[in-house]
Design a protein around this motif. Structure first.
Motif, PDB file in Angstrom:
ATOM      1  N   ARG A   1      35.321 -13.146 137.974  1.00 37.78           N
ATOM      2  CA  ARG A   1      34.026 -13.718 138.336  1.00 37.78           C
ATOM      3  C   ARG A   1      32.871 -12.800 137.956  1.00 37.78           C
ATOM      4  NH1 ARG A   1      36.507 -16.031 142.849  1.00 37.78           N
ATOM      5  NH2 ARG A   1      36.085 -14.207 144.090  1.00 37.78           N
ATOM      6  N   GLU A   2      33.211 -11.588 137.484  1.00 33.76           N
ATOM      7  CA  GLU A   2      32.165 -10.634 137.115  1.00 33.76           C
ATOM      8  C   GLU A   2      31.390 -11.145 135.909  1.00 33.76           C
ATOM      9  OE1 GLU A   2      31.310  -7.488 138.247  1.00 33.76           O
ATOM     10  OE2 GLU A   2      32.466  -8.053 140.027  1.00 33.76           O
ATOM     11  N   PRO A   3      30.073 -10.942 135.886  1.00 31.28           N
ATOM     12  CA  PRO A   3      29.276 -11.385 134.737  1.00 31.28           C
ATOM     13  C   PRO A   3      29.794 -10.805 133.426  1.00 31.28           C
ATOM     14  CG  PRO A   3      27.878 -10.392 136.443  1.00 31.28           C
ATOM     15  CD  PRO A   3      29.275 -10.324 136.936  1.00 31.28           C
ATOM     16  N   MET A   4      30.268  -9.553 133.490  1.00 34.11           N
ATOM     17  CA  MET A   4      30.739  -8.926 132.257  1.00 34.11           C
ATOM     18  C   MET A   4      31.891  -9.712 131.653  1.00 34.11           C
ATOM     19  SD  MET A   4      30.547  -6.584 130.070  1.00 34.11           S
ATOM     20  CE  MET A   4      29.795  -5.042 130.478  1.00 34.11           C
ATOM     21  N   PHE A   5      32.816 -10.122 132.509  1.00 34.51           N
ATOM     22  CA  PHE A   5      33.980 -10.860 132.035  1.00 34.51           C
ATOM     23  C   PHE A   5      33.534 -12.184 131.416  1.00 34.51           C
ATOM     24  CE2 PHE A   5      37.480 -13.825 132.717  1.00 34.51           C
ATOM     25  CZ  PHE A   5      38.522 -13.113 132.139  1.00 34.51           C
ATOM     26  N   LEU A   6      32.607 -12.830 132.082  1.00 36.00           N
ATOM     27  CA  LEU A   6      32.138 -14.124 131.584  1.00 36.00           C
ATOM     28  C   LEU A   6      31.443 -13.961 130.232  1.00 36.00           C
ATOM     29  CD1 LEU A   6      30.846 -15.578 134.960  1.00 36.00           C
ATOM     30  CD2 LEU A   6      32.992 -16.061 133.769  1.00 36.00           C
ATOM     31  N   LEU A   7      30.652 -12.889 130.118  1.00 37.31           N
ATOM     32  CA  LEU A   7      29.966 -12.632 128.852  1.00 37.31           C
ATOM     33  C   LEU A   7      30.976 -12.413 127.726  1.00 37.31           C
ATOM     34  CD1 LEU A   7      26.975 -10.260 129.669  1.00 37.31           C
ATOM     35  CD2 LEU A   7      26.887 -12.478 128.554  1.00 37.31           C
ATOM     36  N   LEU A   8      32.017 -11.645 128.050  1.00 42.61           N
ATOM     37  CA  LEU A   8      33.011 -11.346 127.021  1.00 42.61           C
ATOM     38  C   LEU A   8      33.731 -12.618 126.591  1.00 42.61           C
ATOM     39  CD1 LEU A   8      34.416  -7.973 128.391  1.00 42.61           C
ATOM     40  CD2 LEU A   8      33.109  -8.335 126.297  1.00 42.61           C
ATOM     41  N   CYS A   9      34.040 -13.463 127.560  1.00 45.93           N
ATOM     42  CA  CYS A   9      34.686 -14.729 127.205  1.00 45.93           C
ATOM     43  C   CYS A   9      33.746 -15.570 126.339  1.00 45.93           C
ATOM     44  CB  CYS A   9      35.075 -15.494 128.453  1.00 45.93           C
ATOM     45  SG  CYS A   9      36.404 -14.685 129.330  1.00 45.93           S
ATOM     46  N   GLY A  10      32.461 -15.534 126.716  1.00 50.17           N
ATOM     47  CA  GLY A  10      31.471 -16.255 125.931  1.00 50.17           C
ATOM     48  C   GLY A  10      31.447 -15.741 124.498  1.00 50.17           C
ATOM     49  N   ALA A  11      31.521 -14.431 124.360  1.00 49.11           N
ATOM     50  CA  ALA A  11      31.501 -13.828 123.023  1.00 49.11           C
ATOM     51  C   ALA A  11      32.710 -14.273 122.217  1.00 49.11           C
ATOM     52  CB  ALA A  11      31.464 -12.307 123.152  1.00 49.11           C
ATOM     53  N   ALA A  12      33.876 -14.288 122.887  1.00 53.30           N
ATOM     54  CA  ALA A  12      35.105 -14.696 122.189  1.00 53.30           C
ATOM     55  C   ALA A  12      34.959 -16.147 121.709  1.00 53.30           C
ATOM     56  CB  ALA A  12      36.298 -14.553 123.133  1.00 53.30           C
TER      57      ALA A  12
ATOM     58  N   MET B   1      39.585 -10.889 122.951  1.00 49.66           N
ATOM     59  CA  MET B   1      40.277 -11.269 124.183  1.00 49.66           C
ATOM     60  C   MET B   1      41.319 -10.223 124.559  1.00 49.66           C
ATOM     61  SD  MET B   1      38.722 -13.655 125.428  1.00 49.66           S
ATOM     62  CE  MET B   1      39.649 -13.872 126.920  1.00 49.66           C
ATOM     63  N   LEU B   2      41.952  -9.655 123.523  1.00 48.42           N
ATOM     64  CA  LEU B   2      42.942  -8.599 123.770  1.00 48.42           C
ATOM     65  C   LEU B   2      42.261  -7.418 124.468  1.00 48.42           C
ATOM     66  CD1 LEU B   2      45.843  -8.989 122.690  1.00 48.42           C
ATOM     67  CD2 LEU B   2      45.351  -7.123 121.103  1.00 48.42           C
TER      68      LEU B   2
END
Ligand code: ATP
Length: 844
Positions: free
Chosen positions: A45-56, A72-73
């Motif tokens: 739920r962290e913004p960082m994780f969401l941003l990274l998924c968005g980037a992927a 993603m890796l």
């Protein structure tokens, strides 16, 4: 099973084990421990994780599935690291909880044992004493003046009186006087007794209403609030600039997907998620380290305050001394001798009366010391019955017991206690009193604890106050409680660290002064309890200035002392063990309870518990507190600084129309170094060599205040200027892919330089290199190896859009790293004198 042998000897170990297996542990259902799943779900739920998924996702949309997959890796690797770190934190906290879990004094197989309260079973015989939390519901079998605070269950704030009642219909509800039941979780505020456990765990009264002690969550500490605010501000700045960047690049180049990618990269580079990591990991691991040096932390925020402690108020007995009393001398009318066979009759009489004023089943080391010599003074009237007692109290420092001879007649009241108290009770001529007081003073000046012994004959009812009874003085006993051998060195360490130590004791001023002298404290700076009864806090604060010893103090005065010292601006740590110490422990900035001698009440009021009751452990804890605070500061400075060049290098190329240097993939690579670096390298950093040769930091000095933030951002800006200049040069002289490889290598190396420089915030980098911190080398080594892989392994290089740099280019990147180290050193030198917290030791 009840009554008879079981009530006398308690359960057998085998029976207790059988019941434990049948009934389960005596524990309330706990707050669920965070499982790996829960931690992972929180991380997702962290913004960082969401941003990274968005980037992927963006990579996929751009038709670059390989990059997306690789990202993603990397995300998985970051989550894995978070799991590892949080798991470690969680385990550390769990270990602390277990260490801090309550113990119960129980009778099993005929002997007293201290066992974890979890292991109690119905039928166990428990011993209750003043200051204990009742570990299970139980029926009192014997009761000496027990008063219990049952407000937790009944809501009644006034303690209730307990009494034994042999034939009972069944357990009553909590509350109300003269009940024989005591309830799990309630407090014994006075008295002592023995009880048989009737219900444990969820079957107890507290279990039934489903209250869990300790389930109360504390509000966030000022530090947590401050850093949450800081993180929020960073995030806001990041989001706004990222949005602007997307608009600018999208509008300029017309490629909105690419523009979005650049925006996401910038957002990722600005989000300072590491601040929270530092704030949770450091105190938790710090507490875990403290536990290994026998100091248990109840409130993590105390770790932060510990390092700022400026005055240390410590008990004498047991903390500075061994609490191993030995009877050294007996005195009577001018003659004195050590207790040994062939003792003159008059001196044996002193010992005999002292023993008559000693409870048989005492836990007091002082009384044990007398009892060890019982053979020298057998009772004159065997078979006498104990008919009355006057207990020790803070307004009468004497213990008295009355013995009735079997043949009847007047009883003998034997008294022992503080010389000034007991001698004042005696009807002796002034010369006799004077001689006794002088002898007491002489022995006290040797550091001995002196007791006067007196007796009175009395028949008929016993008055409330024994002062009017016809006491005659029998003599004096002097006991030795040696100073712990390590104390003088620990006191010297405190002096060097700018810590003022105040010894607080109920003992005589002369005894206290002598012990203080041996410890290395100023034995002339003594104040006594009566002198400190000033009423006015300001006057008390003034009287306490420069005082190193407070003698004849009653526990109730400790609170006033703490508050007066705090008025003077001190950050006060205070030790305590009894019920009456609780208010002072709570008021102190750092309350420290004694684990061995202390009561549950004291432990619950305190922030820290000393598991071994030793003064040196407190000094070690303060040193650890300073180290943890310094390391948190270093970590925060590093985190703030490193985000500047990364964010800058995500922003500048887009602004100036240079080829993009940092895609999300590159930033994640950098984060893979930064995350463990801030949490592990700095957490593991040893103390600066002069950490305990400096005065404590000011109470107001913030962990990461405006100045420190400014300093860190300037550092980061310096690094950014260098890397940006190098990249600007590279993009005009090298092909794009090689320029990118060069710029990235320079950034990774500058990051390591920043890491190294912040490890030694108060010293030089060369000094930091000499200090062993294997975690730093492990992380630096891994980062360099990973860098070589992405530069020179074609498949990885393709992902990162690099072309293998020529050796000269790589050397140039290395030179930038070294130049960064040098520049940061110069910056440190230039600002060192003006930095908060970096102060030269001041003469005291
Ligand atoms: P410290 O702070 O050094 O641990 P304290 O505050 O525990 O000392 P107390 O135990 O309150 O000191 O003792 C204060 C005085 O009371 C002693 O100096 C002694 O004169 C008297 N006293 C203590 N214990 C006993 C005892 N068991 N019998 C009689 N008198 C005692």
């Amino acid at each position: 099973m009840s009554g008879g042998a079981a009530d006398r000897d308690g359960l057998s170990a085998a029976e207790a084990a059988r019941r434990l297996a049948r009934d389960g542990p005596n524990a309330l259902p706990e707050r669920e421990a965070r499982t790996a799943w829960k931690i992972a779900a929180d991380a997702a739920r962290e913004p960082m994780f969401l941003l990274l998924c968005g980037a992927a996702l963006l990579y996929l949309l751009l038709g670059e599935p390989l990059e997306g997959g690789f990202l993603m890796l990397m995300v998985a690797a970051t989550v894995g690291m978070t799991l590892y770190q949080e798991g470690k934190t969680e385990r550390a906290l769990q270990a602390l909880r277990e260490l801090g879990s309550p113990l119960a004094l129980v009778l099993r197989d005929g002997s007293q044992q201290r066992i974890p309260a979890r292991d109690l079973v119905a039928g166990d015989i428990i011993l209750l004493a003043e200051g204990a939390r009742v570990p299970a519901d139980a029926l009192l079998l014997s009761c000496h003046g027990i008063m219990a605070d049952e407000s937790l269950l009944s809501g009644e704030s006034v303690p209730v009186r307990k009494a034994v009642a042999p034939d009972l219909p069944g357990p009553a509800r909590p509350g109300g006087d003269d009940q024989p039941w005591v309830y799990s979780g309630t407090l014994v505020v006075q008295g002592q007794g023995r009880a048989r456990v009737t219900a444990t765990g969820a079957r107890s009264e507290i279990g039934r209403i489903g209250t869990s002690l300790g389930a109360v969550r504390r509000p966030p500490s000022p530090l947590q609030r401050q850093s949450a605010l800081l993180a929020k501000r960073f995030a806001l700045i990041g989001l706004v600039t990222s949005a602007l960047l997307v608009l600018l690049v999208g509008w300029r180049d017309g490629n909105w997907l690419q523009a979005l990618l650049a925006g996401v990269a910038l957002a990722i580079s600005v989000l300072p998620e590491e601040f929270t990591v530092v704030l949770t990991v450091f105190p938790a691991l710090g507490a875990w380290r403290l536990a290994r040096s026998h100091v248990l932390t109840r409130r993590l925020a105390a770790i932060e305050t510990l390092g700022a402690t400026s005055v240390l108020c410590v008990d004498k007995t047991g903390t500075l001394t061994e609490n191993r009393m030995a009877l050294r001398r007996l005195w009577c009318a001018g003659s004195a001798a050590a207790p040994a066979p062939g003792l003159p009759a008059a001196l044996a009489e002193v010992l005999r009366v002292a023993l008559l004023a000693t409870p048989q089943r005492s836990h007091d080391p002082l009384e044990h010391a007398l009892q060890r010599h019982a053979a020298l003074a057998p009772p004159a009237a065997p078979g006498a019955l104990l008919v009355h007692e006057y207990g020790l109290s803070s307004n009468r420092r004497a213990l008295m017991q009355a013995w009735q001879p079997p043949e009847g007649g007047a009883a003998l009241l034997a008294a022992k206690g503080a010389p000034e108290t007991v001698i004042a009770l005696c009807h002796a001529p002034p010369a006799v009193r004077g001689a006794a007081l002088a002898a007491a003073a002489a022995m006290a000046a040797e550091g001995l604890r002196v007791l006067a012994v007196a007796q009175a004959r009395h028949a008929g009812p016993w008055p409330e106050d024994p002062a009017g009874l016809p006491f005659e003085l029998v003599g004096l006993c002097a006991l030795e409680d040696p100073l712990r051998p390590e104390i003088p060195a620990a006191m010297a360490a405190c002096a060097a660290a700018g810590l003022r130590v105040v010894m607080i004791t109920g003992d005589h001023p002369d005894t206290a002064a002598a012990i203080a002298g041996q410890a290395g404290l100023d034995a002339r700076a003594v104040a006594t309890g009566p002198e400190l009864e000033l009423g006015d806090p300001a006057a008390l604060a003034e009287r306490l200035a420069g005082v190193a010893v407070c003698a004849r103090i009653v526990p109730e005065q400790k609170l006033a002392i703490v508050q007066a010292l705090q008025r003077g601006g001190a950050v006060v740590a205070m030790t305590g063990d009894g019920v009456n110490d609780a208010p002072a422990l709570r008021a102190a900035d750092v309350g420290i309870a004694m684990g061995l001698r202390g009561t549950d009440v004291a432990r619950e009021a305190a922030e820290l518990t000393l598991l071994d009751d030793r003064f040196t452990s407190i000094v070690e804890a303060i040193a650890a507190g300073r180290r943890i605070f310094a390391n948190m500061r270093k970590a925060m400075a590093y985190v703030a600084a490193i985000h500047v060049p990364i964010a800058g290098m995500a922003l500048l190329p887009a602004l100036f129309g240079w080829p993009v240097l940092l895609y999300p993939l590159h930033i994640v690579f950098l984060e893979l170094v930064i995350d463990p670096a801030c949490a592990l390298v700095f957490e593991n950093e040893p103390a600066e060599p002069d950490a305990m040769r400096k005065p404590p930091r000011a109470r107001s000095s913030q962990l990461f205040g405006g100045r420190a933030i400014g300093h860190a951002l300037l550092e980061g800006l310096g690094v950014l200027v260098m890397v940006a200049a190098a990249y600007a040069y590279a993009v005009t002289h090298l092909p794009e892919a090689e320029a990118r490889a060069f710029g990235f290598a320079a950034l990774v190396l500058a990051n390591l330089a920043l890491l190294l420089s912040n490890r030694a915030r108060d010293g030089s980098v060369l000094a930091a290199l000499k200090v062993a911190n294997p975690v730093f080398w492990a992380i630096a080594g891994t980062a360099l190896a990973m860098l070589l892989v992405v530069l020179y392994v074609p498949a990885a290089a393709a992902l990162f859009r690099f072309a293998a740099p020529a050796p000269a280019t790589l050397a140039m990147a290395g030179a930038i790293g070294l130049a960064t180290v040098a520049a940061l050193e110069l910056f440190k030198l230039a600002t060192a004198r003006r930095q908060p917290g970096i102060r030269a030791p001041q003469p005291r």
